[in-house]
Design a protein around this motif. Structure first.
Motif, short mmCIF file in Angstrom:
data_model
loop_
_atom_site.label_atom_id
_atom_site.label_comp_id
_atom_site.label_asym_id
_atom_site.label_seq_id
_atom_site.Cartn_x
_atom_site.Cartn_y
_atom_site.Cartn_z
N ILE A 22 25.95 -50.63 17.73
CA ILE A 22 25.90 -49.06 18.22
C ILE A 22 27.20 -48.48 18.26
O ILE A 22 27.20 -47.40 17.61
N VAL A 26 28.37 -45.64 15.92
CA VAL A 26 28.72 -44.21 16.53
C VAL A 26 30.24 -43.72 16.05
O VAL A 26 30.43 -42.55 15.71
N GLY A 63 17.84 -50.87 18.48
CA GLY A 63 19.06 -50.15 18.14
C GLY A 63 19.00 -49.38 16.87
O GLY A 63 19.81 -48.25 16.80
N CYS A 66 17.15 -46.36 17.31
CA CYS A 66 17.83 -45.42 17.87
C CYS A 66 18.89 -44.73 17.20
O CYS A 66 18.88 -43.27 17.27
N LEU A 67 19.49 -45.45 16.59
CA LEU A 67 20.59 -44.87 15.51
C LEU A 67 19.92 -44.07 14.35
O LEU A 67 20.45 -42.85 14.20
N HIS A 70 19.06 -40.64 15.43
CA HIS A 70 20.29 -39.58 15.54
C HIS A 70 21.07 -39.50 14.15
O HIS A 70 22.18 -39.15 14.11
N GLU A 143 18.89 -45.95 24.06
CA GLU A 143 19.14 -44.55 24.27
C GLU A 143 20.49 -44.62 25.25
O GLU A 143 21.50 -43.74 24.90
N TYR A 146 23.55 -45.53 23.47
CA TYR A 146 23.97 -44.70 22.70
C TYR A 146 24.66 -43.56 23.08
O TYR A 146 25.68 -43.04 22.80
N CYS A 149 28.14 -44.74 24.59
CA CYS A 149 28.97 -44.86 23.35
C CYS A 149 29.38 -43.62 22.58
O CYS A 149 30.78 -43.38 22.35
#
Length: 161
Positions: A22, A26, A63, A66-67, A70, A143, A146, A149
């Protein structure tokens, strides 16, 4: 691909399937997307594990989900940190104190180690030093990782660009 600026960063957690991929995704998004960052630079960016448990595995599905929420993609496969990483990367940023101890122990066995080993959380403006492992947690825990990060990587990039 080596950076013209010569900057490189390796993100590390225990298994390289939750936190560090993650963070890698990011940071890659921030460091290479002109819409996200005024410091558009080429970096050598990767992530790894202190253990060899998940070598070759894709990141945890939660994960990845989640990515994707976004609008960030990754094709990373888990790998273990090598001795060469300590000679290749300028920064090795890890998620918790156990990772930090393991990395420092391994760095002591590398003759020409150049990497600065730190907690990624040391760059958190909210001063949350530890990025907890979400593996046994919920979607919300991913989250939270995330969000940490995002804060940490933004500060790290601003300080090192």
């Amino acid at each position: 691909m080596a950076a013209a600026s010569g900057k490189s960063v390796l993100f590390v957690c225990l298994g390289n399937i939750c936190r560090s991929p993650i963070a890698e995704a990011v940071f890659r998004h921030m460091a290479t997307d002109p819409a996200q960052c005024v410091y558009v630079l080429q970096w050598l960016i990767d992530s790894g594990a202190t253990s060899d448990w998940n070598t070759g595995s894709f990141p945890d599905a939660r994960g990845l989900s989640c990515l994707r929420r976004h609008d960030i993609e990754t094709d990373h496969r888990a790998r273990q940190v090598t001795k060469e990483d300590f000679m290749t990367f300028d920064y090795i940023l890890c998620m918790d104190e156990s990772n930090l101890r393991d990395l420092k122990r391994k760095a002591n066995t590398v003759k020409n180690s150049k990497a600065k080993i730190e907690l990624l959380g040391s760059y958190d403006p909210e001063q949350q030093l530890i990025i907890n492992d979400p593996y046994y947690g919920s979607e919300q825990d991913f989250e939270t990782v995330y969000e940490q990060c995002i804060r940490c990587c933004k500060t790290f990039l601003e300080r090192n660009s």
